[in-house]
Design a protein around this motif. Structure first.
Motif: not given
Length: 260
Positions: A29-30, A32-37, A40
């Motif tokens: 997720g690091y 990726l765009d946005g705050d999806y880790k 999640n």
């Protein structure tokens, strides 16, 4: 979305367990765009209704509180964490480019133990890294005595081309490496046996994976804490999660029989 969809298809096909796998799975997720880790993703997979979810391998330096909370929250996220430490020496950890200290690792270890009920924690340890002193090795033994791991994959350091360590002078003799590995394994096996002894005379759920190679009258499977169990049971139990009474405990496996 693709991962969650694949997991849904596996559930629909009758699979009981899914493992989310990565070289450092919790760094997902690091990029990726946005705050999806990863926390999640793990939660979204848990919510689809699979019986068991696991993940390997995680790096201590970005093992977040949110991830611990997800493991603790969902019964189908297995209480088993593989948390490679590699060394108990801050000097060696720095040379390995590991982004944590021994004390930071212990804080994380204690946090996981306190939040996740009945959690089992295993690790990876390398002995004989270039310039590892006896004091460095003793620091590793001290950490093992502190953590009392359920198990550990232990290795003698060997040069791997393309790594920073490959350019270092390997000044620890093979004789010393082997002696340290033996001392480490004796300690690791002691705590592994102690951990397994806690299962004696207890009934635990075991996912049966297949017929035992060593004894064709038995099947084998794993507990939620990833303990190997050899079970007196019929082949028709393969693929099922069954209740097993543990009757014997060794350093590397458990024995048991089916209970209603």
């Amino acid at each position: 979305e693709a991962i969650v969809e694949e997991c849904k298809c596996l559930v629909d096909s009758g699979y009981k367990e899914i493992t989310l796998l990565g070289q450092n799975v919790n760094s997902y997720g690091y990029d990726l765009d946005g705050d999806y880790k990863f926390s999640n993703l793990l939660e979204d997979v848990a919510k689809i209704g699979i019986d068991r979810v696991r993940f390997v391998t995680s790096n201590p330096w970005n093992f977040t509180d949110e991830l611990i909370d997800v493991v603790a929250k969902y019964d189908n996220v297995m209480p088993y964490i593989h948390l490679p430490v590699q060394s108990g020496s801050d000097e060696i950890l720095k040379k390995m480019n590991r982004r944590y200290t021994k004390e930071e690792y212990k804080v994380l270890f204690d946090k996981i133990k306190s939040k996740v009920k009945n959690v089992a924690i295993t690790t990876d340890i390398i002995v004989g890294f270039p310039n590892e002193s006896e004091k460095d090795f003793e620091d590793t033994l001290e950490l093992v005595n502190y953590c009392k791991y359920d198990g550990s994959y232990t290795f003698i350091y060997s040069k791997r081309e393309g790594t920073i360590a490959a350019k270092m002078e390997d000044n620890v003799s093979l004789e010393v490496k082997e002696e340290r590995l033996q001392r480490l394994n004796e300690l690791v096996n002691k705590y592994s046996k102690e951990s397994n002894m806690k299962y004696l005379n207890k009934v635990v759920p075991v996912l049966i994976l297949g017929q035992s190679d060593k004894d064709k009258t038995k099947v084998y499977g794993y507990t939620d804490t990833n303990k190997l169990v050899n079970v007196n049971a019929n082949l028709d139990t393969i693929g099922s999660i069954i209740n097993v009474l543990i009757t014997d405990a060794k350093s590397f496996s458990l024995d048991g029989h089916v209970v209603d």
